[in-house]
Design a protein around this motif. Sequence first.
Motif, PDB file in Angstrom:
ATOM      1  N   ARG A 148       0.831  -1.211   0.000  1.00 22.35           N
ATOM      2  CA  ARG A 148       0.000   0.000   0.000  1.00 22.35           C
ATOM      3  C   ARG A 148       0.866   1.261   0.000  1.00 22.35           C
ATOM      4  O   ARG A 148       0.589   2.219  -0.737  1.00 22.35           O
ATOM      5  CB  ARG A 148      -0.940  -0.010   1.210  1.00 22.35           C
ATOM      6  N   ASN A 149       1.925   1.237   0.791  1.00 20.70           N
ATOM      7  CA  ASN A 149       2.820   2.398   0.849  1.00 20.70           C
ATOM      8  C   ASN A 149       3.626   2.559  -0.439  1.00 20.70           C
ATOM      9  O   ASN A 149       3.799   3.671  -0.943  1.00 20.70           O
ATOM     10  CB  ASN A 149       3.768   2.267   2.045  1.00 20.70           C
ATOM     11  N   SER A 150       4.126   1.440  -0.973  1.00  9.55           N
ATOM     12  CA  SER A 150       4.958   1.496  -2.179  1.00  9.55           C
ATOM     13  C   SER A 150       4.182   1.989  -3.393  1.00  9.55           C
ATOM     14  O   SER A 150       4.694   2.762  -4.205  1.00  9.55           O
ATOM     15  CB  SER A 150       5.554   0.115  -2.469  1.00  9.55           C
ATOM     16  N   LEU A 151       2.942   1.523  -3.522  1.00  7.99           N
ATOM     17  CA  LEU A 151       2.124   1.907  -4.670  1.00  7.99           C
ATOM     18  C   LEU A 151       1.329   3.184  -4.415  1.00  7.99           C
ATOM     19  O   LEU A 151       0.592   3.639  -5.288  1.00  7.99           O
ATOM     20  CB  LEU A 151       1.168   0.767  -5.045  1.00  7.99           C
ATOM     21  N   LYS A 152       1.467   3.712  -3.194  1.00  7.83           N
ATOM     22  CA  LYS A 152       0.767   4.942  -2.819  1.00  7.83           C
ATOM     23  C   LYS A 152      -0.740   4.817  -3.048  1.00  7.83           C
ATOM     24  O   LYS A 152      -1.372   5.650  -3.725  1.00  7.83           O
ATOM     25  CB  LYS A 152       1.323   6.142  -3.586  1.00  7.83           C
ATOM     26  N   ILE A 153      -1.309   3.751  -2.484  1.00  6.09           N
ATOM     27  CA  ILE A 153      -2.745   3.506  -2.610  1.00  6.09           C
ATOM     28  C   ILE A 153      -3.463   4.384  -1.590  1.00  6.09           C
ATOM     29  O   ILE A 153      -3.574   4.054  -0.414  1.00  6.09           O
ATOM     30  CB  ILE A 153      -3.079   2.015  -2.384  1.00  6.09           C
ATOM     31  N   ASP A 154      -3.926   5.528  -2.049  1.00  6.88           N
ATOM     32  CA  ASP A 154      -4.579   6.480  -1.162  1.00  6.88           C
ATOM     33  C   ASP A 154      -6.084   6.292  -1.112  1.00  6.88           C
ATOM     34  O   ASP A 154      -6.767   6.819  -0.232  1.00  6.88           O
ATOM     35  CB  ASP A 154      -4.248   7.915  -1.597  1.00  6.88           C
ATOM     36  N   SER A 155      -6.630   5.550  -2.069  1.00  7.95           N
ATOM     37  CA  SER A 155      -8.072   5.323  -2.131  1.00  7.95           C
ATOM     38  C   SER A 155      -8.340   4.000  -2.825  1.00  7.95           C
ATOM     39  O   SER A 155      -7.786   3.733  -3.897  1.00  7.95           O
ATOM     40  CB  SER A 155      -8.749   6.465  -2.898  1.00  7.95           C
ATOM     41  N   ASN A 156      -9.197   3.180  -2.220  1.00  9.55           N
ATOM     42  CA  ASN A 156      -9.534   1.900  -2.857  1.00  9.55           C
ATOM     43  C   ASN A 156     -10.281   2.104  -4.167  1.00  9.55           C
ATOM     44  O   ASN A 156     -10.264   1.237  -5.040  1.00  9.55           O
ATOM     45  CB  ASN A 156     -10.378   1.048  -1.903  1.00  9.55           C
ATOM     46  N   LYS A 157     -10.924   3.246  -4.300  1.00 11.49           N
ATOM     47  CA  LYS A 157     -11.633   3.561  -5.540  1.00 11.49           C
ATOM     48  C   LYS A 157     -10.680   3.594  -6.716  1.00 11.49           C
ATOM     49  O   LYS A 157     -11.046   3.273  -7.848  1.00 11.49           O
ATOM     50  CB  LYS A 157     -12.348   4.908  -5.394  1.00 11.49           C
ATOM     51  N   ARG A 158      -9.430   3.968  -6.455  1.00 10.88           N
ATOM     52  CA  ARG A 158      -8.430   4.097  -7.513  1.00 10.88           C
ATOM     53  C   ARG A 158      -7.553   2.853  -7.647  1.00 10.88           C
ATOM     54  O   ARG A 158      -6.562   2.875  -8.384  1.00 10.88           O
ATOM     55  CB  ARG A 158      -7.542   5.316  -7.225  1.00 10.88           C
ATOM     56  N   LEU A 159      -7.890   1.780  -6.944  1.00 10.26           N
ATOM     57  CA  LEU A 159      -7.011   0.603  -6.921  1.00 10.26           C
ATOM     58  C   LEU A 159      -6.749   0.053  -8.315  1.00 10.26           C
ATOM     59  O   LEU A 159      -5.592  -0.221  -8.672  1.00 10.26           O
ATOM     60  CB  LEU A 159      -7.601  -0.499  -6.033  1.00 10.26           C
ATOM     61  N   LEU A 160      -7.784  -0.127  -9.110  1.00  8.48           N
ATOM     62  CA  LEU A 160      -7.599  -0.681 -10.451  1.00  8.48           C
ATOM     63  C   LEU A 160      -6.672   0.213 -11.277  1.00  8.48           C
ATOM     64  O   LEU A 160      -5.750  -0.275 -11.942  1.00  8.48           O
ATOM     65  CB  LEU A 160      -8.949  -0.839 -11.152  1.00  8.48           C
ATOM     66  N   TYR A 161      -6.893   1.515 -11.236  1.00  4.88           N
ATOM     67  CA  TYR A 161      -6.040   2.454 -11.964  1.00  4.88           C
ATOM     68  C   TYR A 161      -4.593   2.359 -11.474  1.00  4.88           C
ATOM     69  O   TYR A 161      -3.655   2.337 -12.276  1.00  4.88           O
ATOM     70  CB  TYR A 161      -6.563   3.882 -11.782  1.00  4.88           C
ATOM     71  N   ILE A 162      -4.410   2.301 -10.152  1.00  4.79           N
ATOM     72  CA  ILE A 162      -3.059   2.249  -9.578  1.00  4.79           C
ATOM     73  C   ILE A 162      -2.342   0.972  -9.989  1.00  4.79           C
ATOM     74  O   ILE A 162      -1.157   0.989 -10.342  1.00  4.79           O
ATOM     75  CB  ILE A 162      -3.127   2.369  -8.038  1.00  4.79           C
ATOM     76  N   VAL A 163      -3.047  -0.150  -9.964  1.00  2.51           N
ATOM     77  CA  VAL A 163      -2.448  -1.438 -10.337  1.00  2.51           C
ATOM     78  C   VAL A 163      -2.068  -1.438 -11.814  1.00  2.51           C
ATOM     79  O   VAL A 163      -0.993  -1.916 -12.196  1.00  2.51           O
ATOM     80  CB  VAL A 163      -3.414  -2.597 -10.013  1.00  2.51           C
ATOM     81  N   GLU A 164      -2.940  -0.889 -12.666  1.00  3.74           N
ATOM     82  CA  GLU A 164      -2.614  -0.786 -14.089  1.00  3.74           C
ATOM     83  C   GLU A 164      -1.420   0.138 -14.297  1.00  3.74           C
ATOM     84  O   GLU A 164      -0.513  -0.165 -15.082  1.00  3.74           O
ATOM     85  CB  GLU A 164      -3.820  -0.262 -14.874  1.00  3.74           C
ATOM     86  N   ASN A 165      -1.412   1.261 -13.604  1.00  2.00           N
ATOM     87  CA  ASN A 165      -0.340   2.237 -13.757  1.00  2.00           C
ATOM     88  C   ASN A 165       0.996   1.682 -13.255  1.00  2.00           C
ATOM     89  O   ASN A 165       2.063   2.099 -13.713  1.00  2.00           O
ATOM     90  CB  ASN A 165      -0.689   3.515 -12.983  1.00  2.00           C
TER      91      ASN A 165
END
Length: 389
Positions: A148-165
């Motif tokens: 979570r810290n490494s990928l800077k997951i600030d919102s679960n709503k953005r999880l799919l976008y963050i994982v793709e990015n």
Amino acid sequence: MFYGENLKNLRMLYGVSRKQLANKLKLTEQSIGNYENESFSPEINIVIEMSKIFDVKSTFFFKKFPRNGIVPTQHVAFRSSERNIRKSVAQNVTQINFAANIIEYCEAVINFKANKLKSLVHQLNTTKKKALLSGKGWTIEDTAKYTRNSLKIDSNKRLLYIVENAGAFVIEKEIDINADAYSVWTRNEDGSLRSPFIILGRRNKSAVRRIFDVAHELGHLLMHTNVDFENLENSEFREYEHEANEFASALLLPQEKIKEAFKTVRNPARPDDYKLIKKDFLVSLATAEYRAYKLGLVSKEQNNRFFASMYRKHYKQIEPLDNDIPINRPEKIKALLKLLYERGDLGSIISDVFQIEPKLLIEVLGLSDSFLGTITDSSSSQNNVFRFA
């Protein structure tokens, strides 16, 4: 030279037996086997007919399909331990192979940014090893927090976008067997990690269940890179699934935040009291309660009463707020193709490099006809996909 492997891969991609293809072409099953084994080449009229059936150019069969990464079947994190279902992974692996080679070629043309998830696997392994050697220990909770810290997951709503990015390629498709999603790393020839793929089913699922699927598969990609899923005992398979679930829960509901949010729950045994947590963290009521239970915030008795109430209210099928939360869709592959189209490269990649028709491209990449129509000449995508009975 006729490449029999190209025909075999297309047949597997469509889930078609040699006998079914032979019947369609009015040939013998042995003839199809001879084509694939390259004992002899088919007549040109047969090649033309096969190209129509499989939505490829006739020249597809006479040019080696460009190959980059390799998808090892045994490492596919497929959510079923049943051997008859595991056998059908081959068709899905063929699709990922097609998709991976096309996408990775396109990615190289654009020169996308480095794969963060590949680096994260190495970082996690190194950090875990240091922690164990120092006697501190390492848990799935630690892995989720580090991720979570490494990928800077600030919102679960953005999880799919963050994982793709971060480097994952996410494809939506109809999964015709008992699985909601699966994932795998493509590999280089030396077995090293190349690109992470997550395949999401298109079954009617709520947004929160879709988010949990993404987190679950991310757990597999990070923690179970070298697990041989084909040869696991059922108990071992269940353990790996449990680990991925634990990772997903910890990733979506960080310990400190869920403890604070739990103060809004007046009755831990009442499902509706978790609505605010569901709204804020985009997790199911069941996931929220189970996470609280694992953290010692809910007693065993309250946990039992909670799930009994879930069954009585039929919340196992659909929960409150499910229809109010929009479902996020994968965007990375579409963005890649749009960029290539705008540069004027997409047409030549589809037709000249891979020798396929646009219709096959959208089938393999899980795209819609309407999307294809926005970036290509609609007249070039009118071929109907052949459906085998």
